[in-house]
Design an enzyme around this catalytic site. Structure first.
Site, short mmCIF file in Angstrom:
data_model
loop_
_atom_site.label_atom_id
_atom_site.label_comp_id
_atom_site.label_asym_id
_atom_site.label_seq_id
_atom_site.Cartn_x
_atom_site.Cartn_y
_atom_site.Cartn_z
N LYS A 11 0.78 -1.13 0.12
CA LYS A 11 0.09 0.18 0.15
C LYS A 11 0.84 1.33 -0.11
O LYS A 11 2.25 1.23 0.12
CB LYS A 11 -1.04 -0.16 1.04
CG LYS A 11 -1.95 -1.00 1.13
CD LYS A 11 -3.08 -1.53 2.34
CE LYS A 11 -4.03 -2.41 2.35
NZ LYS A 11 -4.85 -2.25 3.38
N TYR A 51 -12.25 -3.04 -3.45
CA TYR A 51 -12.88 -2.79 -2.15
C TYR A 51 -14.34 -2.75 -2.32
O TYR A 51 -14.96 -2.29 -1.29
CB TYR A 51 -12.31 -1.72 -1.37
CG TYR A 51 -10.97 -1.62 -0.62
CD1 TYR A 51 -10.55 -2.89 -0.15
CD2 TYR A 51 -9.85 -0.87 -1.39
CE1 TYR A 51 -9.10 -3.05 0.53
CE2 TYR A 51 -8.53 -1.11 -0.57
CZ TYR A 51 -8.29 -2.24 0.11
OH TYR A 51 -7.12 -2.39 0.74
N PHE A 59 -15.12 3.28 7.07
CA PHE A 59 -13.75 3.64 6.65
C PHE A 59 -13.58 3.58 5.31
O PHE A 59 -12.50 3.58 4.63
CB PHE A 59 -12.95 2.56 7.31
CG PHE A 59 -13.25 1.07 7.09
CD1 PHE A 59 -12.59 0.51 5.75
CD2 PHE A 59 -13.99 0.21 7.92
CE1 PHE A 59 -12.69 -0.74 5.76
CE2 PHE A 59 -14.11 -0.98 7.65
CZ PHE A 59 -13.65 -1.52 6.37
N ARG A 104 2.83 -6.56 9.24
CA ARG A 104 2.09 -5.48 9.88
C ARG A 104 2.50 -5.16 11.43
O ARG A 104 2.68 -4.31 11.74
CB ARG A 104 0.61 -5.84 9.99
CG ARG A 104 -0.14 -5.38 8.37
CD ARG A 104 -1.37 -6.35 8.54
NE ARG A 104 -1.96 -6.06 7.10
CZ ARG A 104 -3.26 -6.58 6.83
NH1 ARG A 104 -3.79 -7.43 7.56
NH2 ARG A 104 -3.77 -6.00 5.55
N ASN A 118 -1.87 0.00 7.11
CA ASN A 118 -1.32 -1.25 7.50
C ASN A 118 -0.42 -2.28 6.45
O ASN A 118 -0.33 -3.36 6.38
CB ASN A 118 -2.48 -2.39 7.92
CG ASN A 118 -3.45 -2.57 6.93
OD1 ASN A 118 -3.26 -2.26 5.89
ND2 ASN A 118 -4.39 -3.22 7.27
N HIS A 121 -1.70 -5.65 1.21
CA HIS A 121 -3.34 -6.18 1.14
C HIS A 121 -2.82 -7.60 0.55
O HIS A 121 -1.89 -7.81 -0.03
CB HIS A 121 -4.01 -5.54 -0.05
CG HIS A 121 -5.00 -6.37 -0.49
ND1 HIS A 121 -6.25 -6.55 0.05
CD2 HIS A 121 -5.10 -7.39 -1.58
CE1 HIS A 121 -7.10 -7.16 -0.61
NE2 HIS A 121 -6.50 -7.79 -1.64
N GLU A 132 -9.09 -10.11 -7.81
CA GLU A 132 -8.32 -9.09 -7.64
C GLU A 132 -7.13 -9.29 -8.69
O GLU A 132 -6.91 -8.01 -9.35
CB GLU A 132 -8.00 -9.08 -6.53
CG GLU A 132 -8.92 -9.05 -5.37
CD GLU A 132 -8.61 -9.33 -3.95
OE1 GLU A 132 -7.21 -9.68 -3.71
OE2 GLU A 132 -9.50 -9.13 -2.96
P1 IDP Z 1 -7.59 -7.11 5.54
O1 IDP Z 1 -6.83 -6.17 4.62
O2 IDP Z 1 -6.81 -7.78 6.94
O3 IDP Z 1 -8.25 -8.16 4.63
P2 IDP Z 1 -10.24 -5.77 5.43
O4 IDP Z 1 -11.18 -6.09 6.59
O5 IDP Z 1 -10.46 -6.53 4.51
O6 IDP Z 1 -8.89 -6.31 6.20
O7 IDP Z 1 -10.27 -4.26 5.42
C1 IDP Z 1 -9.64 -3.84 4.00
C2 IDP Z 1 -8.69 -2.66 4.60
O8 IDP Z 1 -9.47 -1.65 4.99
C3 IDP Z 1 -7.79 -2.83 5.60
O9 IDP Z 1 -6.57 -3.83 5.34
C4 IDP Z 1 -7.49 -1.68 6.36
O10 IDP Z 1 -6.54 -0.74 5.44
C5 IDP Z 1 -8.94 -0.82 6.11
N1 IDP Z 1 -9.64 -0.97 7.29
C6 IDP Z 1 -10.34 -2.10 7.69
N2 IDP Z 1 -10.91 -1.94 8.80
C7 IDP Z 1 -10.72 -0.51 9.52
C8 IDP Z 1 -10.95 0.41 10.26
O11 IDP Z 1 -11.98 0.01 11.23
N3 IDP Z 1 -10.92 1.74 10.07
C9 IDP Z 1 -10.21 2.25 9.16
N4 IDP Z 1 -9.60 1.18 8.20
C10 IDP Z 1 -10.24 0.10 8.19
MG MG Z 2 -9.63 -8.13 3.22
#
Ligand code: IDP
Ligand code: MG
Length: 137
Positions: A11, A51, A59, A104, A118, A121, A132
């Protein structure tokens, strides 16, 4: 059967912090094969497709803005069970509490918008991976 594939994105935070090489090296060192690699500026359309499952969540818009904020490195890695293997290397979603030893957990933390920055992805299923990969390659 061909080996499983996954989409990995470094990212914008990871690219801006010059962590691309360190992150890719961890995936290669675990034994997965780097099949495709490129640096891209994402379009809003690409990100909306990528997404789609998160559309409408609080978010979502800030996440798209973050992903538009700088270059992203997209990669395809291959190997047996690479989807779950990479998710394990990446660590849990919240970088503040992701396990030390994970990408992470070692490189990430809360920089003001909790959870968002984080670093990486990784696809979460074979179906997601194929969908994807079609968006990014
Ligand atoms: P993942 O990347 O671990 O699969 P997902 O739940 O699919 O997590 O969420 C996609 C991305 O959205 C996360 O990697 C993070 O960058 C962002 N994200 C997820 N939850 C939150 C939140 O509660 N606040 C802000 N950003 C979030
Ligand atoms: Mg995800």
């Amino acid at each position: 059967m061909t080996a499983q594939r996954t989409l990995v994105l470094v990212k914008p935070d990871g690219v801006a912090r010059n962590l691309t090489g360190a992150i890719l090296a961890r995936i290669e060192a675990k034994g997965y094969r780097l099949a495709e690699l490129k640096q891209v500026r994402a379009s809003r359309e690409q990100l909306a497709a990528h997404y789609a499952e998160h559309e409408g969540k609080p978010f979502y818009e800030p996440l798209l803005e973050f992903m538009l904020s700088g270059p992203i490195v997209a990669a395809i890695f291959e190997g047996e069970r690479v989807i779950e293997g990479f998710r394990s290397l990446a660590g849990t979603t919240d970088p503040t509490t992701a396990a030390p030893g994970s990408i992470r957990g070692d490189y990430g933390r809360d920089w003001g918008q909790a959870v968002q920055q984080n670093l990486v992805h990784g696809s979460d299923s074979a179906e997601s991976a194929e969908r994807e990969i079609g968006i990014w390659f």
